[in-house]
Scaffold this motif. Structure first.
Motif, PDB file in Angstrom:
ATOM      1  N   LYS A 123       0.811  -1.231   0.000  1.00 34.30           N
ATOM      2  CA  LYS A 123       0.000   0.000   0.000  1.00 34.30           C
ATOM      3  C   LYS A 123       0.841   1.275   0.000  1.00 34.30           C
ATOM      4  O   LYS A 123       0.318   2.360  -0.218  1.00 34.30           O
ATOM      5  CB  LYS A 123      -0.932   0.023   1.237  1.00 34.30           C
ATOM      6  CG  LYS A 123      -1.890  -1.151   1.311  1.00 34.30           C
ATOM      7  CD  LYS A 123      -2.777  -1.226   0.075  1.00 34.30           C
ATOM      8  CE  LYS A 123      -3.743  -2.390   0.138  1.00 34.30           C
ATOM      9  NZ  LYS A 123      -4.255  -2.752  -1.202  1.00 34.30           N
ATOM     10  N   ALA A 124       2.133   1.147   0.301  1.00 38.26           N
ATOM     11  CA  ALA A 124       2.983   2.347   0.366  1.00 38.26           C
ATOM     12  C   ALA A 124       4.440   1.925   0.318  1.00 38.26           C
ATOM     13  O   ALA A 124       4.783   0.785   0.641  1.00 38.26           O
ATOM     14  CB  ALA A 124       2.709   3.128   1.647  1.00 38.26           C
ATOM     15  N   SER A 143       6.615  11.910   6.677  1.00 40.04           N
ATOM     16  CA  SER A 143       5.510  10.968   6.512  1.00 40.04           C
ATOM     17  C   SER A 143       4.332  11.673   5.851  1.00 40.04           C
ATOM     18  O   SER A 143       3.499  12.271   6.521  1.00 40.04           O
ATOM     19  CB  SER A 143       5.115  10.409   7.895  1.00 40.04           C
ATOM     20  OG  SER A 143       4.015   9.555   7.796  1.00 40.04           O
ATOM     21  N   GLU A 144       4.297  11.640   4.520  1.00 38.65           N
ATOM     22  CA  GLU A 144       3.180  12.181   3.739  1.00 38.65           C
ATOM     23  C   GLU A 144       3.343  11.656   2.317  1.00 38.65           C
ATOM     24  O   GLU A 144       4.426  11.206   1.941  1.00 38.65           O
ATOM     25  CB  GLU A 144       3.173  13.716   3.749  1.00 38.65           C
ATOM     26  CG  GLU A 144       4.423  14.367   3.192  1.00 38.65           C
ATOM     27  CD  GLU A 144       4.344  15.906   3.147  1.00 38.65           C
ATOM     28  OE1 GLU A 144       3.849  16.431   2.142  1.00 38.65           O
ATOM     29  OE2 GLU A 144       4.781  16.558   4.120  1.00 38.65           O
ATOM     30  N   ILE A 158       4.614   6.830  -2.716  1.00 36.36           N
ATOM     31  CA  ILE A 158       5.855   6.940  -1.940  1.00 36.36           C
ATOM     32  C   ILE A 158       5.517   7.937  -0.842  1.00 36.36           C
ATOM     33  O   ILE A 158       5.227   9.101  -1.121  1.00 36.36           O
ATOM     34  CB  ILE A 158       7.024   7.429  -2.814  1.00 36.36           C
ATOM     35  CG1 ILE A 158       7.287   6.403  -3.943  1.00 36.36           C
ATOM     36  CG2 ILE A 158       8.286   7.620  -1.967  1.00 36.36           C
ATOM     37  CD1 ILE A 158       8.379   6.805  -4.913  1.00 36.36           C
ATOM     38  N   SER A 159       5.501   7.459   0.400  1.00 32.06           N
ATOM     39  CA  SER A 159       4.887   8.285   1.452  1.00 32.06           C
ATOM     40  C   SER A 159       5.685   8.352   2.746  1.00 32.06           C
ATOM     41  O   SER A 159       5.206   8.817   3.776  1.00 32.06           O
ATOM     42  CB  SER A 159       3.475   7.774   1.748  1.00 32.06           C
ATOM     43  OG  SER A 159       3.503   6.392   2.042  1.00 32.06           O
ATOM     44  N   GLY A 160       6.938   7.875   2.690  1.00 29.28           N
ATOM     45  CA  GLY A 160       7.803   7.994   3.867  1.00 29.28           C
ATOM     46  C   GLY A 160       9.201   8.331   3.396  1.00 29.28           C
ATOM     47  O   GLY A 160       9.641   7.818   2.366  1.00 29.28           O
ATOM     48  N   CYS A 161       9.882   9.204   4.108  1.00 28.18           N
ATOM     49  CA  CYS A 161      11.259   9.534   3.747  1.00 28.18           C
ATOM     50  C   CYS A 161      12.000   9.969   5.003  1.00 28.18           C
ATOM     51  O   CYS A 161      11.585  10.907   5.692  1.00 28.18           O
ATOM     52  CB  CYS A 161      11.275  10.658   2.703  1.00 28.18           C
ATOM     53  SG  CYS A 161      12.945  11.135   2.210  1.00 28.18           S
ATOM     54  N   GLY A 175      -3.666   9.428   4.250  1.00 28.05           N
ATOM     55  CA  GLY A 175      -4.036   8.957   2.914  1.00 28.05           C
ATOM     56  C   GLY A 175      -3.596   7.520   2.672  1.00 28.05           C
ATOM     57  O   GLY A 175      -4.006   6.895   1.698  1.00 28.05           O
ATOM     58  N   VAL A 176      -2.719   6.994   3.567  1.00 29.25           N
ATOM     59  CA  VAL A 176      -2.330   5.576   3.507  1.00 29.25           C
ATOM     60  C   VAL A 176      -2.887   4.900   4.754  1.00 29.25           C
ATOM     61  O   VAL A 176      -3.732   4.004   4.685  1.00 29.25           O
ATOM     62  CB  VAL A 176      -0.785   5.390   3.446  1.00 29.25           C
ATOM     63  CG1 VAL A 176      -0.420   3.909   3.458  1.00 29.25           C
ATOM     64  CG2 VAL A 176      -0.200   6.064   2.211  1.00 29.25           C
ATOM     65  N   SER A 177      -2.410   5.381   5.908  1.00 30.40           N
ATOM     66  CA  SER A 177      -2.959   4.988   7.223  1.00 30.40           C
ATOM     67  C   SER A 177      -3.178   3.493   7.410  1.00 30.40           C
ATOM     68  O   SER A 177      -4.250   3.072   7.830  1.00 30.40           O
ATOM     69  CB  SER A 177      -4.271   5.739   7.485  1.00 30.40           C
ATOM     70  OG  SER A 177      -4.042   7.125   7.400  1.00 30.40           O
ATOM     71  N   VAL A 178      -2.152   2.700   7.080  1.00 28.01           N
ATOM     72  CA  VAL A 178      -2.263   1.259   7.340  1.00 28.01           C
ATOM     73  C   VAL A 178      -1.369   0.829   8.506  1.00 28.01           C
ATOM     74  O   VAL A 178      -1.360  -0.327   8.896  1.00 28.01           O
ATOM     75  CB  VAL A 178      -1.910   0.415   6.078  1.00 28.01           C
ATOM     76  CG1 VAL A 178      -2.895   0.672   4.956  1.00 28.01           C
ATOM     77  CG2 VAL A 178      -0.475   0.661   5.611  1.00 28.01           C
TER      78      VAL A 178
END
Length: 538
Positions: A91-92, A243-244, A265-268, A480-483
């Motif tokens: 999912k991300a 985290s976005e 791609i939602s974490g860096c 928007g991901v929130s898993v």
């Protein structure tokens, strides 16, 4: 029940998965985790070639770095398919990376304009000396109040300045507004989200805080710092939280794994910040030490920056969401840890594999008075002494390669002790145990030595990939991901192994004092000043 039914019902069991790209100095990995249990399901690793074109220079090929990411993604997806795990459950994707390593590329062609200059590289020593000389009182901490960092070869701004001064292609691209600067995270995210066809040019606060162009109080690029290094702000990536959703994976001819297309791609996070998150050090006062190419001890100091009086850096630990507060860390950075193993292997040939080092050292159980200060890139924390160089001392006719192997392991432990001492002095609160991670922690002798030299227990999680885990947590928790929940009550219990100190503290202190003496011998070696050759003439 037939096989296909069993396979598909197996697939449903797992729920959401989150992947992480872990692009380190010596290798790239792609890892996939179960977002509910934090279990590592599959991964693949590819080594990265480092080139040393001149003494003290360290470079890597940006295209090889990118290609290694694609290869790791493909191979991991193949392995997941063999395990009957549905790739569409990813999912991300999070990104974590070697920090400070500096790249410039052309936004129109997508081509790198030079090799990546690696964080360890020393070619900027004269640039650094020139910058320090123009500060009032020749003070290397002149910019520390804004950046949390000393002026050093380690950070990106001086590397970028060198590229602009010495590489014609970079100079031209900057003048014609085609240049893009980034650390490894920015290069990867830009390429993976489309590159020259709409790629996202961004970085996160942790990576930005290692450039010397970022103000850790305002949490943005600082016009005065950019002016100081004479760097145009238009070439810098946009700074985002750790985290976005930055962008979505685009189809690439280099990537066979089509199913990853469209995944956010939602974490860096810079690798050391990612390890802090992966070790769940969310409370003020919690710390971890990562043993990779270098060695990095980070301690969470909460939402207000703490400045060190003992040679540590103040850096951004993480900012886990656009509206979440930034947390800061004190960091002790050691340039050479695992790299000393690589050096013994590649340069001296006294071992063929890194596992052999543990056996060699264990054969003698002592360095027999031999001390090895691996200041290959000068000394980092707590000294910040770029003119230091490596030294092996206390040699006798009795010394053999086993003693040298033991001294190399001890060097990693002594360097950690120096930064732990500095941290204890800065905060006044002594750590009662040390949480550790990174590739070298598989060396049990090293872990025991570390406990002995620190005189406190060393605690190692049974899943060593905490850096990748931290990036996956940041990606999975993004809005928007929130898993992946980062609420303390939802975090999984980590199983770990403890190493208790086994020697008496007096012996430990004696060895540490000898080490300090060896460090003094390594200082002020490589100076750019002309050296007096002994007959009174320069």
């Amino acid at each position: 029940m037939n096989g296909t039914m069993a396979a598909s019902s197996n697939r449903i069991m797992l729920g959401p998965l989150v992947a992480a790209i872990d692009q380190g100095t010596s290798s790239t990995r792609f890892l996939v985790f179960n977002a509910k249990t934090a279990e590592l399901l599959s991964h693949h690793q590819v080594e990265i070639k480092q080139s040393f074109p001149k003494e003290g220079w360290v470079e890597e090929d940006p295209k090889e770095i990118l290609q290694s990411v694609y290869e790791c993604m493909d191979r991991t997806c193949e392995k997941l398919t063999q395990l009957n795990i549905d790739i569409s459950n990813i999912k991300a994707i999070g990104v974590t990376n070697q920090r400070e390593t500096t790249l410039v590329w052309d936004k129109e062609t997508g081509e790198p304009l030079y090799n990546a200059i690696v964080w360890l590289d020393l070619r900027t020593q004269s640039t650094v000396e020139r910058l320090i000389n123009k500060t009032p009182g020749r003070n290397k901490n002149h910019l520390k109040h804004k950046t949390g960092l000393p002026i050093s070869t380690y950070f990106s701004a001086v590397k970028l300045r060198w590229l602009m001064d010495n590489v014609e292609k970079v100079h031209e691209a900057v003048l014609s507004h085609r240049a893009m600067f980034g650390t490894v995270d920015s290069w990867l995210i830009w390429c993976l989200t489309g590159g020259k066809k709409g790629g996202v040019h961004c970085t996160d606060v942790t990576n930005a805080s290692r450039t010397m162009l970022f103000n850790i109080h305002t949490m943005d690029w600082d016009p005065e710092l950019c002016k100081y290094f004479d760097i145009p702000m238009e070439i810098l990536p946009k700074v985002r939280s750790s985290s976005e959703i930055y962008g979505l994976m685009k189809i690439s001819s280099n990537l066979k794994s089509g199913p990853l297309t469209g995944v956010p791609i939602s974490g860096c996070l810079g690798d050391q910040s990612a390890a802090l998150v992966g070790q769940m050090c969310f409370k003020d006062g919690q710390a971890k030490n990562t043993y990779g190419t270098g060695c990095f001890l980070l301690k969470n100091v909460g939402t207000k920056p703490v400045m060190s009086d003992h040679g540590l850096l103040t850096t951004i630990a993480y900012k886990l969401g656009r509206d979440k507060p930034a947390c800061y860390a004190l960091e002790g950075s050691v340039a050479i840890a695992g790299a000393v193993v690589r050096w013994l292997m590649d340069n001296l040939g006294i071992i063929q594999t890194s596992t052999e080092l543990e056996k060699l050292a264990a054969d003698v159980g002592t360095s027999y008075g031999c001390y090895f200060v691996p200041a290959f890139s000068g000394l980092y924390a707590p000294y910040w002494e770029p003119s230091a160089r490596g030294i092996i001392c206390g040699l006798t006719q009795f010394t053999n390669r086993s003693h040298l192997a033991f001294a190399a392991l001890e060097a990693v432990c002594f360097q950690t002790r120096e930064i732990l001492d500095a941290m204890n002095q800065d905060s006044g609160i002594h750590l009662s145990q040390l949480q550790v991670d990174g590739g070298m922690t598989s060396n049990r002798l090293l872990m025991q030595l570390q406990a002995d030299i620190l005189c406190i227990p060393v605690v190692k999680p049974s899943m060593p990939e905490t850096t990748a885990l931290g990036a996956a947590m940041a990606a999975g928790a993004a809005e928007g991901v929130s898993v992946w929940s980062l609420n303390p009550e939802d975090l999984t219990e980590v199983t770990s192994e403890r190493f208790e100190p086994q020697i008496n503290p007096e012996e430990s202190e004696l060895r540490y004092a000898r080490w300090k003496k060896a460090v003094q011998r390594a200082m002020n070696w490589e100076t750019t000043e002309p050296v007096n050759n002994g007959n009174g003439q320069k």
